[in-house]
Design an enzyme around this catalytic site. Structure first.
Site, PDB file in Angstrom:
ATOM      1  N   ASP A  66       0.875  -1.170   0.000  1.00  0.00           N
ATOM      2  CA  ASP A  66       0.000   0.000   0.000  1.00  0.00           C
ATOM      3  C   ASP A  66       0.910   1.217   0.000  1.00  0.00           C
ATOM      4  OD1 ASP A  66      -1.732   2.094   0.469  1.00  0.00           O
ATOM      5  OD2 ASP A  66      -2.852   1.078   2.054  1.00  0.00           O
TER       6      ASP A  66
ATOM      7  N   ASN B 220       2.407   2.579 -11.256  1.00  0.00           N
ATOM      8  CA  ASN B 220       1.088   2.689 -11.864  1.00  0.00           C
ATOM      9  C   ASN B 220       0.000   3.054 -10.858  1.00  0.00           C
ATOM     10  OD1 ASN B 220      -1.185   1.943 -13.854  1.00  0.00           O
ATOM     11  ND2 ASN B 220      -1.487   0.501 -12.163  1.00  0.00           N
TER      12      ASN B 220
ATOM     13  N   SER C 154      -1.111  11.330 -16.680  1.00  0.00           N
ATOM     14  CA  SER C 154      -2.424  11.544 -17.291  1.00  0.00           C
ATOM     15  C   SER C 154      -2.340  12.617 -18.369  1.00  0.00           C
ATOM     16  CB  SER C 154      -3.418  11.985 -16.207  1.00  0.00           C
ATOM     17  OG  SER C 154      -4.614  12.483 -16.769  1.00  0.00           O
TER      18      SER C 154
ATOM     19  N   TYR D 134      -6.871  15.767  -8.882  1.00  0.00           N
ATOM     20  CA  TYR D 134      -6.206  14.675  -9.608  1.00  0.00           C
ATOM     21  C   TYR D 134      -5.203  15.203 -10.627  1.00  0.00           C
ATOM     22  CZ  TYR D 134      -5.647  10.761 -12.875  1.00  0.00           C
ATOM     23  OH  TYR D 134      -5.126   9.797 -13.704  1.00  0.00           O
TER      24      TYR D 134
ATOM     25  N   LYS E 169      -1.056  14.838 -10.739  1.00  0.00           N
ATOM     26  CA  LYS E 169      -0.353  14.224 -11.868  1.00  0.00           C
ATOM     27  C   LYS E 169       0.636  15.207 -12.507  1.00  0.00           C
ATOM     28  CE  LYS E 169      -1.991   9.983 -12.026  1.00  0.00           C
ATOM     29  NZ  LYS E 169      -1.091   8.813 -11.853  1.00  0.00           N
TER      30      LYS E 169
ATOM     31  N   THR F  25     -11.402   3.062 -17.767  1.00  0.00           N
ATOM     32  CA  THR F  25     -11.090   2.308 -16.555  1.00  0.00           C
ATOM     33  C   THR F  25     -12.076   2.695 -15.464  1.00  0.00           C
ATOM     34  OG1 THR F  25      -9.589   3.961 -15.606  1.00  0.00           O
ATOM     35  CG2 THR F  25      -8.658   2.414 -17.207  1.00  0.00           C
TER      36      THR F  25
END
Length: 266
Positions: A67, A94, A149, A182, A186, A217
């Site tokens: 984790d 990833n 991303s 997010y 990234k 996804t």
């Protein structure tokens, strides 16, 4: 039995991570693929699924619990890999999370959204990399990949054809599609990749960020079928692309953010 190249993939039991596993299993080259994830049960199921799909693969699969939000979990995983293999040839960072939707739906606070977004996508990835770097530099052909991303490009924020760049209506509160935490995390990951490119350059480590494209996804509680209607592609296409990077197809582009057909703007 001789070992193949040792590839450690975080978040390997689902999404893009699992597609990387599938692509490596489909290769005629031999790999020792370490599938890591938060849930050992889910990782074990992914290992079983991959073995069932590719029964003749020359590669070996091994589950690993880690984790990346917790340093003790990362250190435990490091000791396990060090004890069994003594090195790794590639680390594919990833594991990630898109938590903006959880804030919008009221499941977490704004502060939790921001802190956890950076903890998973950036801080956890940093600690994972710094912990495993001593094993990576022992490889004769070390490779370090960060999955980023297409939303992370700063220059790309001016492209109004992208729905996530469009400004919401005047007034408060703001509603509609938002992935602010997010994409910021990234973008930070991209800079972190550049730092690792600098730090490990004299150790011969090739470093990239990978921008796999708009894929259907389950990231961020997304509905894959709904995403496909928005133009998202099957996540399966990411596997061969990333395998090509691992096998040397994009070596001339080290230090960059890669897309399947070029370089993503900063």
């Amino acid at each position: 039995m001789s070992l193949g190249k040792i590839v450690l993939i975080t978040g390997a039991n689902t999404g893009i991570g699992y597609q990387i596993v599938r692509a490596l299993c489909a290769s005629t080259s031999k790999y020792n693929i370490i599938l890591s994830g938060r849930s050992l049960d889910k990782v074990n199921r992914a290992v079983a699924d991959a073995k069932a799909e590719f029964p003749s693969s020359p590669s070996q699969l091994e589950p690993l619990q880690v984790d990346i939000e917790h340093d003790d979990s990362i250190l435990k995983a490091f000791e396990a890999v060090k004890s069994k293999y003594g090195k790794i040839d590639a680390l594919v960072n990833n594991a990630g999370a898109q938590l903006d939707g959880q804030f919008i739906s009221g499941k977490i606070s704004e502060r939790e959204m921001w802190q956890n977004s950076w903890n998973v996508n950036t801080s956890g990835t940093q600690v994972m990399t710094s912990t495993f770097a001593p094993l990576l530099i022992l490889s004769s052909d070390p490779r370090l990949l960060f999955i980023t991303s297409g939303t992370s490009t700063i220059s790309g924020t001016e492209d109004m054809n992208m729905h996530f760049n469009k400004s919401p209506d005047a007034g408060w509160p703001k509603t509609g599609f938002q992935i602010t935490a997010y994409r910021s995390a990234k973008a930070g990951l991209n800079m972190m990749m550049r730092e690792w490119y600098r730090i490990l350059k004299n150790d011969g480590v090739k470093v990239w960020a990978i921008s796999p494209g708009f894929l259907a996804t389950g990231l961020g509680m997304g509905n894959p079928e709904a995403l496909k209607k928005m133009g998202a592609q099957d996540p399966e296409i990411a596997g061969p692309f990333i395998r090509d990077v691992l096998e040397g197809g994009r070596d001339k582009d080290a230090g960059k953010v890669l897309t399947s057909n070029g370089i993503q703007d900063w």
